[in-house]
Scaffold this motif. Structure first.
Motif, mmCIF file in Angstrom:
data_model
loop_
_atom_site.group_PDB
_atom_site.id
_atom_site.type_symbol
_atom_site.label_atom_id
_atom_site.label_comp_id
_atom_site.label_asym_id
_atom_site.label_seq_id
_atom_site.Cartn_x
_atom_site.Cartn_y
_atom_site.Cartn_z
ATOM 1 N N GLU A 55 36.782 42.901 49.528
ATOM 2 C CA GLU A 55 36.631 42.866 50.983
ATOM 3 C C GLU A 55 35.876 44.071 51.527
ATOM 4 O OE1 GLU A 55 40.630 41.928 52.056
ATOM 5 O OE2 GLU A 55 40.337 39.874 51.325
ATOM 6 N N ASP A 62 32.820 35.270 48.099
ATOM 7 C CA ASP A 62 32.846 33.932 47.510
ATOM 8 C C ASP A 62 34.162 33.720 46.749
ATOM 9 O OD1 ASP A 62 31.039 31.543 46.595
ATOM 10 O OD2 ASP A 62 32.038 32.270 44.783
ATOM 11 N N LYS A 63 34.798 32.569 47.003
ATOM 12 C CA LYS A 63 36.151 32.371 46.467
ATOM 13 C C LYS A 63 36.177 32.162 44.958
ATOM 14 C CE LYS A 63 38.400 31.224 50.700
ATOM 15 N NZ LYS A 63 38.947 30.266 51.614
ATOM 16 N N ARG A 64 35.119 31.591 44.428
ATOM 17 C CA ARG A 64 35.065 31.437 42.966
ATOM 18 C C ARG A 64 35.077 32.817 42.304
ATOM 19 N NH1 ARG A 64 31.533 31.981 38.941
ATOM 20 N NH2 ARG A 64 31.661 30.570 37.149
ATOM 21 N N ILE A 66 36.215 35.593 43.649
ATOM 22 C CA ILE A 66 37.525 36.217 43.879
ATOM 23 C C ILE A 66 38.496 35.830 42.763
ATOM 24 C CG2 ILE A 66 39.593 36.047 45.364
ATOM 25 C CD1 ILE A 66 37.629 37.951 46.482
ATOM 26 N N ASP A 67 38.464 34.562 42.369
ATOM 27 C CA ASP A 67 39.388 34.120 41.318
ATOM 28 C C ASP A 67 39.072 34.764 39.969
ATOM 29 O OD1 ASP A 67 40.946 32.764 43.010
ATOM 30 O OD2 ASP A 67 40.325 30.751 42.423
ATOM 31 N N LYS A 107 40.079 24.118 44.134
ATOM 32 C CA LYS A 107 40.249 24.864 45.383
ATOM 33 C C LYS A 107 40.515 26.329 45.049
ATOM 34 C CE LYS A 107 41.337 21.293 48.589
ATOM 35 N NZ LYS A 107 41.709 20.150 47.720
ATOM 36 N N PHE A 108 39.423 27.067 44.876
ATOM 37 C CA PHE A 108 39.551 28.466 44.490
ATOM 38 C C PHE A 108 40.471 29.216 45.456
ATOM 39 C CE2 PHE A 108 35.294 27.199 42.877
ATOM 40 C CZ PHE A 108 35.602 27.276 41.534
ATOM 41 N N THR A 109 41.239 30.118 44.930
ATOM 42 C CA THR A 109 42.249 30.961 45.596
ATOM 43 C C THR A 109 43.526 30.212 46.029
ATOM 44 O OG1 THR A 109 41.569 30.871 47.942
ATOM 45 C CG2 THR A 109 40.449 32.502 46.551
ATOM 46 N N LYS A 110 43.490 28.865 46.037
ATOM 47 C CA LYS A 110 44.739 28.129 46.296
ATOM 48 C C LYS A 110 44.747 26.818 45.530
ATOM 49 C CE LYS A 110 43.402 28.484 50.986
ATOM 50 N NZ LYS A 110 43.440 28.368 52.382
ATOM 51 N N THR A 146 40.502 29.464 38.101
ATOM 52 C CA THR A 146 41.074 29.273 39.445
ATOM 53 C C THR A 146 42.363 30.092 39.539
ATOM 54 O OG1 THR A 146 42.318 27.383 38.615
ATOM 55 C CG2 THR A 146 40.210 26.900 39.686
ATOM 56 N N ASP A 313 43.279 33.830 56.837
ATOM 57 C CA ASP A 313 42.200 32.919 57.251
ATOM 58 C C ASP A 313 41.848 33.102 58.731
ATOM 59 O OD1 ASP A 313 41.913 31.596 54.772
ATOM 60 O OD2 ASP A 313 43.673 30.361 55.191
#
Ligand code: ADP
Ligand code: ASP
Ligand code: MG
Length: 406
Positions: A55, A62-64, A66-67, A107-110, A146, A313
């Protein structure tokens, strides 16, 4: 001989000394003649530390990616525990989510777990290894890493226990069971011997982070006996079980709080059919979960719509709503992060009336203003100003006679 799944949370593996303590417990269970599968979290604070770094680079990483980043936390602890057990003379094997074939959606991060093949876990167990699996992570159909949402190691543990048909799934954490309220903010909270799946589902969804909600869903669906207990003592913990007749006698089983939501209000929205959909559909499309929603009518065919989203979010949801407000001609979009939700939960509520009024009057007596209300068959939730959270939890704990042993 039994097959036992043991999950240890972040505080329990927070440093090498604590990992040694975990190794001791695991080894004891193995020495008693059991097969043992261990699921670990990252060291406490590590997932936050990694997220903070991303952050600092950009507001919406990008969430991918982040995972890929946050899954490293669990890679560290599983390998360290395996090395510790091996140094004590035990056969041990660590595995990452993809090696344990924990298949999830994308669903990356969740992400949600779709299937666990576990063939390699079974292979290692057959060779008399202690198997240590990284919690919180899986792999999607494309082969991307993920993660399962914050607190997701609980879900890894229960899902693996379900897929292996384990005899027991013990969740070791930094408290010695499930309490009538978070023991870290309510000193009068009492440990429960048992709690029903449905009550625990509500408590988890309302902020009692002691178990991630998906883990309770898995436990209920696949009949996994789950016990929450302490890593640091031998105390018996709390069993999560099917409801029985005795539980009905207790109207409120627990009080929960959640400081992780924020509210967004669109004011002076033209009141016409389809407007709620126009406001909320793009939020759902962005993968943001909306919790509470209220709509107030104003004079002049205008309405105000308020809803809550996870704090994580909030910025993304505000950006979406600013655009929508312009498009539909709403006067303004106001956000508020300083809110909290307090709730009372109990299966006994089904057969008792007056719970809501008791809750409202207890809060009023402390001058705590209620901003939003929502109810289900077995819970009542109120959104209040965040600064009153601890006071509200303690007040409700006393008002519903939870301070005294039953
Ligand atoms: P871990 O790292 O072991 O997964 P968590 O921090 O996720 O541990 O969950 C344990 C914490 O849950 C406790 O330290 C406590 O503050 C919090 N908690 C919230 N509600 C409850 C409750 N009703 N009973 C017990 N713990 C609770
Ligand atoms: N390390 C992850 C988190 O902090 C998963 C977990 O601890 O259950 O959310
Ligand atoms: Mg946790």
């Amino acid at each position: 001989m039994a097959l036992i799944v043991q999950k240890f949370g972040g505080t329990s593996v927070g440093d090498l000394e604590r990992i040694r303590n975990v190794a001791g417990r695991v080894a004891r269970t193995f020495d008693e003649g059991n097969d043992v599968v261990v699921i670990l979290s990252a060291m406490s604070g590590e997932t936050d530390r990694l997220l903070c770094m991303a952050e600092k680079i950009t507001e919406f990483p990008d969430k991918r990616e982040i995972d890929v980043l946050v899954s490293t936390g669990e890679q560290v602890t599983v390998s360290l525990l395996s090395i510790t057990l091996q140094s004590m003379g035990y056969k041990a094997r660590s595995m990452l989510g993809f090696q344990a074939e924990i298949l999830t959606d994308s669903k990356f991060t969740k992400a949600r777990i779709l299937d666990i093949k576990a063939s390699r876990i079974k292979g290692f167990l057959a060779e008399k290894n202690i198997v240590i699996v990284a919690g919180f992570q899986g792999i999607d159909a494309k082969g991307d890493i993920t993660t399962l949402g914050r607190g997701g190691s609980d879900t890894s543990a229960v899902a693996i226990a379900a897929s292996l048909r384990a005899d027991r799934c013990d969740i070791f954490t930094d408290v010695d069971g499930i309490y009538t309220a978070d023991p870290n903010i309510c000193s009068k909270a009492r440990k429960l011997k048992r709690i029903s799946y449905d009550e625990m589902l509500e408590m988890a969804s309302l902020g009692a982070k002691v178990l991630q909600i998906r883990s309770v869903e898995f436990a209920k669906k696949y009949d996994v006996p789950v016990q929450v207990r302490s890593s640091f003592s031998e105390e018996e913990g709390t069993m999560v079980v099917y409801e029985d007749a005795n539980m009905e006698k207790v109207v409120v089983a627990g009080v929960t709080h959640n400081k992780n939501e924020a509210r967004i209000t669109l004011s002076k929205v033209p009141d016409r059919p389809g407007i709620a959909m126009q406001i909320l559909e793009p939020i759902a499309e962005a993968g943001i979960g909306v919790d509470m929603i209220i709509q107030n009518t104003r004079a002049g065919n205008m309405t105000d719509l308020t809803f809550t989203v996870p704090k994580s979010d909030f910025e993304a949801a505000m950006a979406i709503e600013r655009k929508i407000a312009e498009k539909i001609g709403a006067a303004e979009v106001v956000g508020d992060k300083n809110i909290a939700k307090v709730s009372v939960v109990g299966v006994g509520m089904r057969s008792h009336s007056g719970v809501a009024s008791k809750m409202f009057s207890a809060l009023a007596a402390e001058n705590i203003n209620i901003l939003m209300i929502s109810t289900s068959e077995i819970r009542i939730s109120c959104v209040i100003e965040e600064k009153y959270t601890e006071l509200a939890v303690r007040t409700l704990h006393t008002a519903f006679n939870l301070d005294e042993p039953v």
